[in-house]
Design a protein around this motif. Structure first.
Motif, PDB file in Angstrom:
ATOM      1  N   LEU A  87       0.871  -1.164   0.000  1.00  0.00           N
ATOM      2  CA  LEU A  87       0.000   0.000   0.000  1.00  0.00           C
ATOM      3  C   LEU A  87       0.915   1.222   0.000  1.00  0.00           C
ATOM      4  O   LEU A  87       1.169   1.847   1.024  1.00  0.00           O
ATOM      5  N   GLY A  88       1.472   1.518  -1.172  1.00  0.00           N
ATOM      6  CA  GLY A  88       2.441   2.603  -1.302  1.00  0.00           C
ATOM      7  C   GLY A  88       1.763   3.960  -1.407  1.00  0.00           C
ATOM      8  O   GLY A  88       0.536   4.063  -1.490  1.00  0.00           O
ATOM      9  N   ARG A  89       2.569   5.004  -1.421  1.00  0.00           N
ATOM     10  CA  ARG A  89       2.014   6.362  -1.489  1.00  0.00           C
ATOM     11  C   ARG A  89       1.325   6.606  -2.828  1.00  0.00           C
ATOM     12  O   ARG A  89       0.303   7.293  -2.882  1.00  0.00           O
ATOM     13  N   ALA A  90       1.883   6.091  -3.916  1.00  0.00           N
ATOM     14  CA  ALA A  90       1.318   6.357  -5.237  1.00  0.00           C
ATOM     15  C   ALA A  90       1.001   5.079  -6.004  1.00  0.00           C
ATOM     16  O   ALA A  90       0.664   5.140  -7.187  1.00  0.00           O
ATOM     17  N   ARG A  91       1.098   3.931  -5.358  1.00  0.00           N
ATOM     18  CA  ARG A  91       0.797   2.686  -6.054  1.00  0.00           C
ATOM     19  C   ARG A  91       0.311   1.630  -5.064  1.00  0.00           C
ATOM     20  O   ARG A  91       0.611   1.669  -3.878  1.00  0.00           O
ATOM     21  N   ASP A 112      -3.771   7.859  -6.317  1.00  0.00           N
ATOM     22  CA  ASP A 112      -3.473   9.224  -5.888  1.00  0.00           C
ATOM     23  C   ASP A 112      -2.754   9.188  -4.545  1.00  0.00           C
ATOM     24  O   ASP A 112      -3.123   8.430  -3.652  1.00  0.00           O
ATOM     25  N   SER A 113      -1.726  10.019  -4.389  1.00  0.00           N
ATOM     26  CA  SER A 113      -0.927   9.993  -3.163  1.00  0.00           C
ATOM     27  C   SER A 113      -1.722  10.408  -1.931  1.00  0.00           C
ATOM     28  O   SER A 113      -1.319  10.123  -0.804  1.00  0.00           O
ATOM     29  N   GLY A 114      -2.875  11.070  -2.139  1.00  0.00           N
ATOM     30  CA  GLY A 114      -3.689  11.492  -1.007  1.00  0.00           C
ATOM     31  C   GLY A 114      -4.698  10.457  -0.552  1.00  0.00           C
ATOM     32  O   GLY A 114      -5.435  10.682   0.419  1.00  0.00           O
ATOM     33  N   LEU A 115      -4.739   9.316  -1.220  1.00  0.00           N
ATOM     34  CA  LEU A 115      -5.702   8.275  -0.885  1.00  0.00           C
ATOM     35  C   LEU A 115      -5.379   7.673   0.486  1.00  0.00           C
ATOM     36  O   LEU A 115      -4.218   7.410   0.800  1.00  0.00           O
ATOM     37  N   SER A 116      -6.392   7.451   1.303  1.00  0.00           N
ATOM     38  CA  SER A 116      -6.179   6.876   2.636  1.00  0.00           C
ATOM     39  C   SER A 116      -5.710   5.427   2.524  1.00  0.00           C
ATOM     40  O   SER A 116      -5.910   4.770   1.491  1.00  0.00           O
ATOM     41  N   ILE A 117      -5.094   4.939   3.588  1.00  0.00           N
ATOM     42  CA  ILE A 117      -4.628   3.555   3.593  1.00  0.00           C
ATOM     43  C   ILE A 117      -5.795   2.597   3.405  1.00  0.00           C
ATOM     44  O   ILE A 117      -5.696   1.604   2.682  1.00  0.00           O
ATOM     45  N   ARG A 120      -6.681   2.535  -0.158  1.00  0.00           N
ATOM     46  CA  ARG A 120      -5.649   1.805  -0.914  1.00  0.00           C
ATOM     47  C   ARG A 120      -5.823   0.305  -0.738  1.00  0.00           C
ATOM     48  O   ARG A 120      -5.618  -0.476  -1.670  1.00  0.00           O
ATOM     49  N   LEU A 121      -6.220  -0.101   0.472  1.00  0.00           N
ATOM     50  CA  LEU A 121      -6.501  -1.514   0.708  1.00  0.00           C
ATOM     51  C   LEU A 121      -7.684  -1.962  -0.154  1.00  0.00           C
ATOM     52  O   LEU A 121      -7.680  -3.078  -0.690  1.00  0.00           O
ATOM     53  N   GLY A 122      -8.678  -1.082  -0.335  1.00  0.00           N
ATOM     54  CA  GLY A 122      -9.803  -1.404  -1.205  1.00  0.00           C
ATOM     55  C   GLY A 122      -9.362  -1.646  -2.640  1.00  0.00           C
ATOM     56  O   GLY A 122      -9.881  -2.533  -3.329  1.00  0.00           O
ATOM     57  N   VAL A 123      -8.381  -0.871  -3.105  1.00  0.00           N
ATOM     58  CA  VAL A 123      -7.822  -1.078  -4.445  1.00  0.00           C
ATOM     59  C   VAL A 123      -7.155  -2.447  -4.524  1.00  0.00           C
ATOM     60  O   VAL A 123      -7.306  -3.185  -5.514  1.00  0.00           O
ATOM     61  N   ALA A 124      -6.425  -2.815  -3.469  1.00  0.00           N
ATOM     62  CA  ALA A 124      -5.773  -4.122  -3.430  1.00  0.00           C
ATOM     63  C   ALA A 124      -6.801  -5.249  -3.463  1.00  0.00           C
ATOM     64  O   ALA A 124      -6.614  -6.266  -4.157  1.00  0.00           O
TER      65      ALA A 124
END
Length: 393
Positions: A87-91, A112-117, A120-124
Protein backbone atom coordinates in the motif's frame (compact mmCIF):
# COMPACT_ATOMS: atom_id res chain seq x y z
CA UNK A 1 0.31 -29.71 18.67
CA UNK A 2 2.16 -32.98 19.44
CA UNK A 3 5.92 -32.86 19.89
CA UNK A 4 7.97 -33.59 16.82
CA UNK A 5 10.02 -36.77 16.72
CA UNK A 6 13.73 -36.44 15.95
CA UNK A 7 13.01 -37.43 12.34
CA UNK A 8 10.08 -35.00 12.19
CA UNK A 9 12.26 -32.23 13.60
CA UNK A 10 14.86 -32.85 10.89
CA UNK A 11 12.19 -32.77 8.18
CA UNK A 12 10.82 -29.49 9.46
CA UNK A 13 14.29 -27.94 9.66
CA UNK A 14 14.93 -28.92 6.04
CA UNK A 15 11.70 -27.28 4.91
CA UNK A 16 12.36 -24.13 6.95
CA UNK A 17 15.86 -23.76 5.49
CA UNK A 18 14.62 -24.16 1.93
CA UNK A 19 11.77 -21.70 2.49
CA UNK A 20 14.11 -19.07 3.95
CA UNK A 21 17.20 -19.57 1.79
CA UNK A 22 16.04 -21.08 -1.48
CA UNK A 23 16.97 -24.33 -3.27
CA UNK A 24 19.90 -26.36 -1.92
CA UNK A 25 21.61 -29.66 -2.63
CA UNK A 26 21.44 -32.65 -0.32
CA UNK A 27 25.12 -32.15 0.55
CA UNK A 28 24.56 -28.50 1.46
CA UNK A 29 21.61 -29.42 3.68
CA UNK A 30 23.60 -32.20 5.34
CA UNK A 31 26.44 -29.80 6.14
CA UNK A 32 24.03 -27.06 7.22
CA UNK A 33 22.27 -29.36 9.70
CA UNK A 34 25.35 -31.29 10.79
CA UNK A 35 23.71 -34.69 10.31
CA UNK A 36 24.76 -37.93 8.62
CA UNK A 37 24.07 -38.70 4.99
CA UNK A 38 21.63 -41.57 5.81
CA UNK A 39 19.67 -39.30 8.20
CA UNK A 40 19.42 -36.55 5.59
CA UNK A 41 18.55 -39.00 2.82
CA UNK A 42 15.78 -40.59 4.86
CA UNK A 43 14.25 -37.23 5.75
CA UNK A 44 14.36 -36.03 2.14
CA UNK A 45 12.80 -39.27 0.88
CA UNK A 46 9.92 -38.95 3.35
CA UNK A 47 9.37 -35.28 2.45
CA UNK A 48 9.31 -36.04 -1.27
CA UNK A 49 6.95 -38.96 -0.65
CA UNK A 50 4.55 -36.59 1.10
CA UNK A 51 4.70 -34.14 -1.76
CA UNK A 52 6.47 -31.42 0.21
CA UNK A 53 9.76 -31.31 -1.73
CA UNK A 54 10.79 -31.70 -5.33
CA UNK A 55 13.99 -31.58 -7.35
CA UNK A 56 14.33 -28.37 -9.32
CA UNK A 57 17.32 -28.29 -11.65
CA UNK A 58 20.98 -28.89 -10.95
CA UNK A 59 23.48 -26.96 -8.85
CA UNK A 60 25.71 -24.63 -10.89
CA UNK A 61 29.35 -25.25 -10.08
CA UNK A 62 32.03 -22.64 -10.55
CA UNK A 63 35.16 -23.00 -12.64
CA UNK A 64 37.49 -25.76 -11.58
CA UNK A 65 34.78 -27.80 -9.83
CA UNK A 66 34.83 -31.47 -10.80
CA UNK A 67 32.33 -34.24 -10.23
CA UNK A 68 28.72 -34.84 -11.07
CA UNK A 69 26.42 -31.85 -10.41
CA UNK A 70 23.89 -32.43 -7.64
CA UNK A 71 20.16 -31.90 -7.89
CA UNK A 72 18.68 -28.91 -6.10
CA UNK A 73 15.85 -29.48 -3.65
CA UNK A 74 13.05 -26.98 -3.13
CA UNK A 75 9.57 -26.88 -1.60
CA UNK A 76 6.99 -28.29 -4.02
CA UNK A 77 5.47 -25.34 -5.88
CA UNK A 78 1.94 -26.70 -5.82
CA UNK A 79 1.99 -27.03 -2.01
CA UNK A 80 0.72 -23.48 -1.47
CA UNK A 81 1.07 -19.79 -2.20
CA UNK A 82 2.04 -16.60 -0.38
CA UNK A 83 0.48 -13.21 -0.97
CA UNK A 84 2.21 -9.82 -0.75
CA UNK A 85 0.58 -6.39 -0.94
CA UNK A 86 2.18 -2.95 -0.98
CA UNK A 87 0.00 0.00 0.00
CA UNK A 88 2.44 2.60 -1.30
CA UNK A 89 2.01 6.36 -1.49
CA UNK A 90 1.32 6.36 -5.24
CA UNK A 91 0.80 2.69 -6.05
CA UNK A 92 -0.85 -0.50 -4.88
CA UNK A 93 1.08 -3.61 -5.87
CA UNK A 94 0.14 -7.25 -5.44
CA UNK A 95 2.49 -10.22 -5.77
CA UNK A 96 1.57 -13.90 -5.52
CA UNK A 97 4.41 -16.39 -5.08
CA UNK A 98 4.37 -20.15 -5.05
CA UNK A 99 5.60 -21.84 -1.89
CA UNK A 100 9.17 -22.01 -3.21
CA UNK A 101 9.24 -18.21 -3.63
CA UNK A 102 8.73 -18.16 -7.40
CA UNK A 103 6.60 -15.25 -8.63
CA UNK A 104 3.25 -16.59 -9.88
CA UNK A 105 1.36 -13.37 -10.61
CA UNK A 106 1.66 -9.62 -10.10
CA UNK A 107 -0.72 -6.67 -10.51
CA UNK A 108 0.04 -2.94 -10.21
CA UNK A 109 -2.37 -0.03 -9.83
CA UNK A 110 -1.38 3.65 -9.72
CA UNK A 111 -3.27 5.63 -7.06
CA UNK A 112 -3.47 9.22 -5.89
CA UNK A 113 -0.93 9.99 -3.16
CA UNK A 114 -3.69 11.49 -1.01
CA UNK A 115 -5.70 8.27 -0.88
CA UNK A 116 -6.18 6.88 2.64
CA UNK A 117 -4.63 3.55 3.59
CA UNK A 118 -8.08 2.02 3.95
CA UNK A 119 -9.00 3.06 0.38
CA UNK A 120 -5.65 1.81 -0.91
CA UNK A 121 -6.50 -1.51 0.71
CA UNK A 122 -9.80 -1.40 -1.21
CA UNK A 123 -7.82 -1.08 -4.44
CA UNK A 124 -5.77 -4.12 -3.43
CA UNK A 125 -8.94 -6.10 -2.72
CA UNK A 126 -10.22 -5.28 -6.20
CA UNK A 127 -6.95 -6.61 -7.67
CA UNK A 128 -7.26 -9.79 -5.62
CA UNK A 129 -10.84 -10.38 -6.75
CA UNK A 130 -9.68 -9.97 -10.35
CA UNK A 131 -6.95 -12.58 -9.85
CA UNK A 132 -9.40 -14.93 -8.13
CA UNK A 133 -12.04 -14.63 -10.86
CA UNK A 134 -9.36 -15.29 -13.49
CA UNK A 135 -8.39 -18.51 -11.73
CA UNK A 136 -4.90 -17.19 -10.99
CA UNK A 137 -5.32 -17.12 -7.21
CA UNK A 138 -7.02 -19.74 -5.03
CA UNK A 139 -7.80 -18.21 -1.61
CA UNK A 140 -7.63 -21.58 0.17
CA UNK A 141 -4.08 -22.14 -1.06
CA UNK A 142 -2.73 -18.92 0.52
CA UNK A 143 -0.61 -19.66 3.60
CA UNK A 144 -0.30 -16.03 4.66
CA UNK A 145 -0.43 -12.41 3.53
CA UNK A 146 2.25 -9.77 4.02
CA UNK A 147 1.37 -6.08 3.71
CA UNK A 148 3.87 -3.26 3.22
CA UNK A 149 2.58 0.17 4.20
CA UNK A 150 4.24 3.46 3.30
CA UNK A 151 5.07 5.69 6.25
CA UNK A 152 5.60 5.06 9.94
CA UNK A 153 3.67 1.95 10.87
CA UNK A 154 5.03 -0.39 13.49
CA UNK A 155 5.30 -4.06 12.51
CA UNK A 156 2.41 -6.35 13.37
CA UNK A 157 2.33 -7.64 16.94
CA UNK A 158 0.42 -10.43 18.64
CA UNK A 159 -2.69 -9.58 20.59
CA UNK A 160 -3.80 -11.42 23.71
CA UNK A 161 -5.52 -14.21 21.77
CA UNK A 162 -2.47 -15.08 19.68
CA UNK A 163 -3.73 -13.22 16.61
CA UNK A 164 -2.40 -9.90 15.32
CA UNK A 165 -3.85 -6.44 15.75
CA UNK A 166 -4.48 -4.22 12.74
CA UNK A 167 -2.56 -0.96 12.22
CA UNK A 168 -4.10 2.06 13.90
CA UNK A 169 -6.96 3.44 11.82
CA UNK A 170 -7.03 0.51 9.38
CA UNK A 171 -9.13 -2.65 9.30
CA UNK A 172 -8.09 -5.81 7.45
CA UNK A 173 -11.46 -7.51 8.10
CA UNK A 174 -12.52 -7.57 4.44
CA UNK A 175 -9.11 -8.93 3.42
CA UNK A 176 -9.36 -11.74 5.97
CA UNK A 177 -12.84 -12.65 4.69
CA UNK A 178 -11.58 -12.78 1.11
CA UNK A 179 -8.30 -14.54 1.92
CA UNK A 180 -8.70 -16.70 5.08
CA UNK A 181 -5.02 -16.64 6.04
CA UNK A 182 -2.91 -14.93 8.73
CA UNK A 183 -1.71 -11.38 8.04
CA UNK A 184 1.49 -9.50 8.91
CA UNK A 185 2.42 -5.95 8.05
CA UNK A 186 5.43 -3.69 8.21
CA UNK A 187 6.93 -0.60 6.61
CA UNK A 188 7.14 -1.14 2.84
CA UNK A 189 10.87 -0.37 2.66
CA UNK A 190 11.64 -2.92 5.36
CA UNK A 191 9.76 -5.55 3.36
CA UNK A 192 11.45 -4.50 0.11
CA UNK A 193 14.77 -5.25 1.82
CA UNK A 194 13.54 -8.80 2.53
CA UNK A 195 13.06 -9.29 -1.22
CA UNK A 196 16.85 -9.04 -1.66
CA UNK A 197 17.58 -11.86 0.78
CA UNK A 198 16.87 -14.40 -1.92
CA UNK A 199 19.70 -12.95 -4.02
CA UNK A 200 22.27 -13.32 -1.25
CA UNK A 201 24.10 -16.44 -0.23
CA UNK A 202 23.62 -17.87 3.24
CA UNK A 203 25.95 -17.07 6.11
CA UNK A 204 28.35 -14.20 5.61
CA UNK A 205 26.54 -12.89 2.49
CA UNK A 206 23.39 -12.28 4.53
CA UNK A 207 25.09 -10.41 7.37
CA UNK A 208 24.95 -6.63 7.28
CA UNK A 209 22.82 -5.41 4.38
CA UNK A 210 21.63 -1.80 4.20
CA UNK A 211 18.89 -1.35 1.60
CA UNK A 212 18.16 2.30 0.73
CA UNK A 213 15.24 3.65 -1.30
CA UNK A 214 16.03 7.03 -2.86
CA UNK A 215 12.85 8.78 -3.91
CA UNK A 216 10.82 11.81 -2.78
CA UNK A 217 11.29 10.35 0.66
CA UNK A 218 14.40 8.40 1.63
CA UNK A 219 14.14 5.31 3.76
CA UNK A 220 16.20 2.24 4.57
CA UNK A 221 15.88 -1.37 5.60
CA UNK A 222 18.56 -3.06 7.70
CA UNK A 223 19.01 -6.79 7.24
CA UNK A 224 21.16 -9.01 9.39
CA UNK A 225 20.84 -12.75 8.89
CA UNK A 226 17.38 -13.72 7.67
CA UNK A 227 15.34 -10.81 9.06
CA UNK A 228 15.17 -7.04 9.20
CA UNK A 229 16.43 -5.07 12.20
CA UNK A 230 13.74 -2.81 13.65
CA UNK A 231 15.36 -1.28 16.75
CA UNK A 232 13.86 -0.78 20.19
CA UNK A 233 10.71 0.98 18.98
CA UNK A 234 10.37 -0.72 15.62
CA UNK A 235 11.29 2.36 13.57
CA UNK A 236 14.93 1.75 12.58
CA UNK A 237 15.76 2.87 9.03
CA UNK A 238 14.70 6.54 9.07
CA UNK A 239 17.70 7.51 6.97
CA UNK A 240 15.78 10.34 5.31
CA UNK A 241 15.71 12.29 8.57
CA UNK A 242 19.39 11.91 9.35
CA UNK A 243 20.87 15.40 9.53
CA UNK A 244 23.59 15.98 6.94
CA UNK A 245 23.71 19.79 7.25
CA UNK A 246 22.46 21.57 10.43
CA UNK A 247 22.24 24.83 8.49
CA UNK A 248 20.61 23.18 5.49
CA UNK A 249 17.11 23.53 4.03
CA UNK A 250 14.01 23.07 6.16
CA UNK A 251 12.38 19.65 6.08
CA UNK A 252 8.64 18.98 6.28
CA UNK A 253 9.32 17.42 9.70
CA UNK A 254 10.32 20.83 11.09
CA UNK A 255 14.05 20.14 11.32
CA UNK A 256 16.78 21.49 9.06
CA UNK A 257 19.25 19.65 6.87
CA UNK A 258 17.51 16.25 6.77
CA UNK A 259 18.85 14.03 3.99
CA UNK A 260 15.57 13.98 2.05
CA UNK A 261 15.29 17.78 2.37
CA UNK A 262 18.70 17.99 0.66
CA UNK A 263 18.48 15.25 -1.99
CA UNK A 264 14.89 13.99 -2.13
CA UNK A 265 13.62 13.39 -5.67
CA UNK A 266 11.59 16.61 -5.95
CA UNK A 267 14.38 18.62 -4.31
CA UNK A 268 16.95 17.40 -6.83
CA UNK A 269 14.69 18.35 -9.75
CA UNK A 270 14.19 21.82 -8.22
CA UNK A 271 17.96 22.18 -7.80
CA UNK A 272 18.46 21.19 -11.43
CA UNK A 273 16.03 23.84 -12.63
CA UNK A 274 17.61 26.45 -10.35
CA UNK A 275 20.92 25.65 -12.05
CA UNK A 276 19.37 26.47 -15.43
CA UNK A 277 18.83 22.87 -16.53
CA UNK A 278 15.68 22.15 -18.52
CA UNK A 279 14.50 18.89 -16.99
CA UNK A 280 11.04 17.49 -16.32
CA UNK A 281 12.09 14.50 -14.26
CA UNK A 282 15.10 12.67 -12.86
CA UNK A 283 15.58 10.72 -16.10
CA UNK A 284 16.11 14.03 -17.93
CA UNK A 285 18.83 14.99 -15.46
CA UNK A 286 20.50 11.61 -15.93
CA UNK A 287 20.49 12.08 -19.71
CA UNK A 288 22.10 15.51 -19.46
CA UNK A 289 24.78 14.23 -17.08
CA UNK A 290 25.53 11.26 -19.33
CA UNK A 291 25.76 13.59 -22.33
CA UNK A 292 28.45 15.62 -20.59
CA UNK A 293 26.54 18.69 -19.41
CA UNK A 294 28.85 20.26 -16.80
CA UNK A 295 26.09 21.64 -14.56
CA UNK A 296 24.22 18.33 -14.57
CA UNK A 297 27.36 16.40 -13.75
CA UNK A 298 28.22 18.77 -10.92
CA UNK A 299 24.74 18.41 -9.41
CA UNK A 300 24.76 14.61 -9.61
CA UNK A 301 28.18 14.55 -7.97
CA UNK A 302 26.99 16.83 -5.16
CA UNK A 303 23.90 14.67 -4.61
CA UNK A 304 26.12 11.60 -4.44
CA UNK A 305 28.50 13.26 -1.98
CA UNK A 306 25.65 14.28 0.31
CA UNK A 307 24.26 10.76 0.13
CA UNK A 308 27.73 9.44 0.95
CA UNK A 309 27.86 11.54 4.13
CA UNK A 310 24.61 9.94 5.33
CA UNK A 311 25.69 6.44 4.31
CA UNK A 312 29.03 6.80 6.08
CA UNK A 313 27.22 7.80 9.27
CA UNK A 314 24.91 4.79 8.99
CA UNK A 315 27.81 2.49 8.19
CA UNK A 316 29.69 3.57 11.30
CA UNK A 317 26.74 2.40 13.39
CA UNK A 318 25.68 -0.84 11.70
CA UNK A 319 28.83 -1.83 9.74
CA UNK A 320 27.09 -3.18 6.61
CA UNK A 321 28.97 -5.42 4.21
CA UNK A 322 26.73 -4.30 1.36
CA UNK A 323 24.70 -1.15 0.66
CA UNK A 324 22.06 -1.40 -2.06
CA UNK A 325 20.87 1.92 -3.49
CA UNK A 326 17.42 1.64 -5.05
CA UNK A 327 14.60 3.96 -6.08
CA UNK A 328 14.24 6.57 -8.82
CA UNK A 329 17.37 8.53 -7.85
CA UNK A 330 19.41 5.40 -8.51
CA UNK A 331 18.80 6.09 -12.23
CA UNK A 332 21.41 8.88 -11.92
CA UNK A 333 23.83 6.01 -12.36
CA UNK A 334 27.57 5.50 -11.85
CA UNK A 335 28.38 9.18 -11.23
CA UNK A 336 26.04 9.20 -8.23
CA UNK A 337 27.43 5.88 -7.02
CA UNK A 338 31.07 6.94 -7.43
CA UNK A 339 30.59 10.16 -5.47
CA UNK A 340 28.77 8.37 -2.64
CA UNK A 341 31.36 5.59 -2.60
CA UNK A 342 34.28 8.03 -2.43
CA UNK A 343 32.73 9.76 0.58
CA UNK A 344 31.99 6.51 2.41
CA UNK A 345 35.39 4.99 1.67
CA UNK A 346 37.33 8.10 2.71
CA UNK A 347 35.59 8.22 6.06
CA UNK A 348 35.93 4.47 6.64
CA UNK A 349 39.60 4.49 5.60
CA UNK A 350 40.33 7.35 8.01
CA UNK A 351 39.52 5.12 10.98
CA UNK A 352 40.85 1.92 9.33
CA UNK A 353 37.50 0.21 8.92
CA UNK A 354 36.63 -2.18 6.06
CA UNK A 355 34.80 -0.67 3.11
CA UNK A 356 31.22 -1.77 2.39
CA UNK A 357 30.23 -2.74 -1.13
CA UNK A 358 27.90 -0.18 -2.76
CA UNK A 359 25.53 -1.39 -5.48
CA UNK A 360 23.04 0.48 -7.66
CA UNK A 361 19.72 -1.29 -8.10
CA UNK A 362 16.95 0.74 -9.72
CA UNK A 363 14.54 -1.87 -8.47
CA UNK A 364 11.06 -2.90 -9.43
CA UNK A 365 7.68 -1.47 -8.53
CA UNK A 366 6.98 -4.89 -7.03
CA UNK A 367 9.96 -5.05 -4.65
CA UNK A 368 7.89 -4.33 -1.52
CA UNK A 369 4.97 -6.60 -2.42
CA UNK A 370 7.42 -9.35 -3.35
CA UNK A 371 9.25 -8.92 -0.06
CA UNK A 372 5.91 -8.95 1.78
CA UNK A 373 4.99 -12.28 0.19
CA UNK A 374 8.40 -13.73 1.09
CA UNK A 375 7.99 -12.53 4.69
CA UNK A 376 4.66 -14.36 4.92
CA UNK A 377 6.25 -17.42 3.35
CA UNK A 378 9.12 -17.42 5.85
CA UNK A 379 6.80 -17.00 8.83
CA UNK A 380 4.02 -19.46 7.99
CA UNK A 381 5.28 -21.65 5.15
CA UNK A 382 6.40 -24.62 7.21
CA UNK A 383 3.31 -24.64 9.43
CA UNK A 384 1.05 -24.51 6.37
CA UNK A 385 2.87 -27.24 4.48
CA UNK A 386 3.03 -29.68 7.39
CA UNK A 387 -0.61 -29.05 8.27
CA UNK A 388 -2.12 -29.36 4.80
CA UNK A 389 0.17 -31.99 3.32
CA UNK A 390 0.36 -34.43 6.23
CA UNK A 391 -0.45 -38.13 5.57
CA UNK A 392 -3.65 -37.77 7.63
CA UNK A 393 -4.94 -34.81 5.57
Amino acid sequence: MPELTEAGSTERQIVEILLAEGPATRLALQQRLGISRPTLSGAVTRLMGRGLLEETGMAAYGEGRNGRPQALLAPRRSAGAALGIELGRARVAVTVTTVDGTIHAQKLTTVDSGLSIQKRLGVALHSLRTLISAGVLNPSSVLGTGIGIAGRHLPSTLDGSGGTTDPEGVSFEKLRKLIPAPVLWDNNTQLAAVRHLGELTSGVGRAGLLYVVLSTGISAGIVDGASTFRGGHGTAGELGHMCVDPAGPSCWCGSRGCLEACIGLDVVIERARAAGLRVDDISGLAVLANDGDAAARHLVTEVGRTLGIALSGASMLIDPRRIILSGKLASLGPRLLDAAEREVNARRDAVMLPRPELILHEGSEFDASHGAALSALHRWGANFMFKTQSPDH
